[in-house]
Design an enzyme around this catalytic site. Structure first.
Site, PDB file in Angstrom:
ATOM      1  N   SER A  11       0.896  -0.833   0.125  1.00 57.14           N
ATOM      2  CA  SER A  11      -0.256  -0.183   0.522  1.00 57.14           C
ATOM      3  C   SER A  11       1.032   1.151   0.091  1.00 57.14           C
ATOM      4  O   SER A  11       2.043   1.374   0.137  1.00 57.14           O
ATOM      5  CB  SER A  11      -0.570   0.017   1.318  1.00 57.14           C
ATOM      6  OG  SER A  11      -1.206   1.223   1.609  1.00 57.14           O
TER       7      SER A  11
ATOM      8  N   TYR B  69      -3.928  -0.665  10.191  1.00 59.76           N
ATOM      9  CA  TYR B  69      -3.850  -1.261   8.556  1.00 59.76           C
ATOM     10  C   TYR B  69      -1.921  -0.634   7.888  1.00 59.76           C
ATOM     11  O   TYR B  69      -1.272  -1.287   7.038  1.00 59.76           O
ATOM     12  CB  TYR B  69      -4.247  -0.545   7.879  1.00 59.76           C
ATOM     13  CG  TYR B  69      -4.845  -0.688   6.279  1.00 59.76           C
ATOM     14  CD1 TYR B  69      -5.126  -1.280   5.261  1.00 59.76           C
ATOM     15  CD2 TYR B  69      -4.050   0.253   5.244  1.00 59.76           C
ATOM     16  CE1 TYR B  69      -5.026  -1.066   4.520  1.00 59.76           C
ATOM     17  CE2 TYR B  69      -4.113   0.273   3.721  1.00 59.76           C
ATOM     18  CZ  TYR B  69      -4.611  -0.774   3.264  1.00 59.76           C
ATOM     19  OH  TYR B  69      -4.648  -0.847   2.229  1.00 59.76           O
TER      20      TYR B  69
HETATM   21  P1  NAD Z   1     -12.229  -5.123  -1.168  1.00 60.15           P
HETATM   22  O1  NAD Z   1     -12.602  -5.035  -0.066  1.00 60.15           O
HETATM   23  O2  NAD Z   1     -12.664  -4.684  -2.995  1.00 60.15           O
HETATM   24  O3  NAD Z   1     -11.518  -6.345  -1.712  1.00 60.15           O
HETATM   25  C1  NAD Z   1     -10.894  -7.307  -0.474  1.00 60.15           C
HETATM   26  C2  NAD Z   1     -11.195  -8.817  -0.965  1.00 60.15           C
HETATM   27  O4  NAD Z   1     -11.205  -9.523   0.045  1.00 60.15           O
HETATM   28  C3  NAD Z   1     -13.429  -9.553  -0.639  1.00 60.15           C
HETATM   29  O5  NAD Z   1     -13.085  -9.982  -1.524  1.00 60.15           O
HETATM   30  C4  NAD Z   1     -13.105  -9.413   0.787  1.00 60.15           C
HETATM   31  O6  NAD Z   1     -14.219 -10.401   0.452  1.00 60.15           O
HETATM   32  C5  NAD Z   1     -11.435  -9.948   0.843  1.00 60.15           C
HETATM   33  N1  NAD Z   1     -11.827 -10.351   2.566  1.00 60.15           N
HETATM   34  C6  NAD Z   1     -11.633 -10.280   3.164  1.00 60.15           C
HETATM   35  N2  NAD Z   1     -11.718 -10.619   4.698  1.00 60.15           N
HETATM   36  C7  NAD Z   1     -11.373 -12.370   4.335  1.00 60.15           C
HETATM   37  C8  NAD Z   1     -11.031 -12.811   5.178  1.00 60.15           C
HETATM   38  N3  NAD Z   1     -10.994 -12.884   6.513  1.00 60.15           N
HETATM   39  N4  NAD Z   1     -10.966 -13.967   4.149  1.00 60.15           N
HETATM   40  C9  NAD Z   1     -10.852 -14.245   2.778  1.00 60.15           C
HETATM   41  N5  NAD Z   1     -10.776 -12.673   1.854  1.00 60.15           N
HETATM   42  C10 NAD Z   1     -11.365 -12.080   2.861  1.00 60.15           C
HETATM   43  O7  NAD Z   1     -10.590  -4.199  -1.818  1.00 60.15           O
HETATM   44  P2  NAD Z   1      -9.622  -4.207  -2.405  1.00 60.15           P
HETATM   45  O8  NAD Z   1      -9.473  -2.342  -2.425  1.00 60.15           O
HETATM   46  O9  NAD Z   1      -9.811  -4.680  -3.632  1.00 60.15           O
HETATM   47  O10 NAD Z   1      -8.165  -4.408  -1.610  1.00 60.15           O
HETATM   48  C11 NAD Z   1      -7.377  -5.500  -2.140  1.00 60.15           C
HETATM   49  C12 NAD Z   1      -5.974  -5.860  -1.100  1.00 60.15           C
HETATM   50  O11 NAD Z   1      -5.771  -4.219  -2.051  1.00 60.15           O
HETATM   51  C13 NAD Z   1      -6.006  -5.583   0.229  1.00 60.15           C
HETATM   52  O12 NAD Z   1      -5.026  -6.388  -0.101  1.00 60.15           O
HETATM   53  C14 NAD Z   1      -5.733  -3.824   0.413  1.00 60.15           C
HETATM   54  O13 NAD Z   1      -5.141  -3.497   1.421  1.00 60.15           O
HETATM   55  C15 NAD Z   1      -4.961  -3.348  -0.756  1.00 60.15           C
HETATM   56  N6  NAD Z   1      -5.093  -2.058  -0.838  1.00 60.15           N
HETATM   57  C16 NAD Z   1      -6.289  -1.152  -1.541  1.00 60.15           C
HETATM   58  C17 NAD Z   1      -5.910  -0.218  -2.195  1.00 60.15           C
HETATM   59  C18 NAD Z   1      -7.292   0.531  -2.792  1.00 60.15           C
HETATM   60  O14 NAD Z   1      -7.132   1.618  -2.858  1.00 60.15           O
HETATM   61  N7  NAD Z   1      -8.527   0.002  -2.755  1.00 60.15           N
HETATM   62  C19 NAD Z   1      -5.320   0.456  -1.916  1.00 60.15           C
HETATM   63  C20 NAD Z   1      -4.003  -0.027  -1.731  1.00 60.15           C
HETATM   64  C21 NAD Z   1      -3.944  -1.501  -1.314  1.00 60.15           C
END
Ligand code: NAD
Length: 253
Positions: free
Chosen positions: A145, A158
């Site tokens: 991130s 986080y």
């Molecule tokens: P999101 O919430 O849309 O997707 C996350 C996915 O992880 C979901 O499908 C959810 O069901 C799954 N998940 C959550 N808890 C879980 C568990 N206990 N067991 C199994 N699966 C589980 O989020 P996203 O934005 O697609 O994030 C994906 C990754 O990218 C994460 O690690 C997040 O921290 C990282 N990230 C996101 C952003 C952003 O701006 N969206 C930026 C940097 C990093």
């Protein structure tokens, strides 16, 4: 020829958190490049599975709760049995909890650390064991991130988890490189997914974020397809322990 090095035909990938958002887009990107994919999530992954199968690739859905490591052995076993081997692991599942520092609870600390860091480590360890046994190398791509590089605000667990993901990526790379395994990470910038809905709903924060992004827009899940295919392919064979920002220029500013 160089473009052939990006192809993933005959490879098998595991993508965690693939029901939606960044994980779904990356799973589809890997399938577009030729990989069969095991999609892991606590939510239903039917949509992702259908999209992958439409591309002519095999897909297995694995329902698992990564807040505990109890599911790790089953994820590895099911993937190897159903799809024949494991070549790529994308540790994407992650959650975020927002609260002021002085109100932050132990639950919000533990829940985030368990999924974002503990599960990532123990799944990497289990898949690393398979890579060593198979003797044909492998690829691990962790999702870090902007808060692997910056402190952030209101999200202490986080920031702690994602900073640790960047460090752990280096350690995993160091220990697995002698086995022909590449471990790297992607640090997405501000991406339009469910994870960031509260930020985008806050008119002032949203405006401040877009104004600071040189590209002038939120990232889309599809913006990660190219980099995940690169890091999962032979094209990145000499990259080890590096965290690549895909952030529209946020960190460059
Ligand atoms: P999101 O919430 O849309 O997707 C996350 C996915 O992880 C979901 O499908 C959810 O069901 C799954 N998940 C959550 N808890 C879980 C568990 N206990 N067991 C199994 N699966 C589980 O989020 P996203 O934005 O697609 O994030 C994906 C990754 O990218 C994460 O690690 C997040 O921290 C990282 N990230 C996101 C952003 C952003 O701006 N969206 C930026 C940097 C990093």
């Amino acid at each position: 020829m160089i473009l052939d090095d990006f192809k993933l035909d005959g490879k098998v990938a595991i993508v965690t958190g693939a029901a939606r958002g960044l994980g779904q887009a990356m799973a589809i990107g890997l399938a577009e490049a030729g990989a069969d994919v095991a999609v892991v999530d606590i939510l239903d992954t039917k949509d992702t599975q259908q999209l992958i199968e439409k591309l002519g690739r095999r897909c297995v859905s694995i329902k698992a709760d990564l807040s505990s490591t109890d599911c790790v052995a089953q994820i590895v076993k099911t993937t190897a049995e159903e799809l024949g081997s494991i070549d790529i692991l994308v540790n994407n599942a992650g959650i975020i909890r927002r609260a002021p520092l002085l109100e932050f609870t132990e639950k919000d600390w533990d829940d985030v650390m368990n999924i974002n860091l503990r599960a990532l480590f123990f799944l990497s360890k289990a898949v690393g064991e398979v890579f060593v046994e198979q003797g044909k190398g492998g690829k691990i791509v962790n999702i870090a991130s902007m808060l692997s590089f910056q402190g952030g605000i209101l999200v202490p667990s986080y920031t702690a988890s994602k900073s640790a993901v960047m460090g752990l990526t280096r350690l995993l790379a160091n220990e697995l490189a002698p086995h022909g395994v590449n471990v790297n990470a992607i640090a997405p910038g501000y991406m339009a997914t469910d994870n960031t809905t509260p930020l985008r709903a806050d008119v002032e924060r949203n405006k401040a974020i877009i104004t600071r992004i040189p590209a002038g827009r939120w990232g889309e899940p599809d913006d990660l397809k190219g980099v995940v295919v690169f890091l999962a392919s032979e094209a990145s064979a000499y990259m080890q322990g590096y965290t690549v920002a895909v952030d529209g220029g946020w960190l460059a500013r």
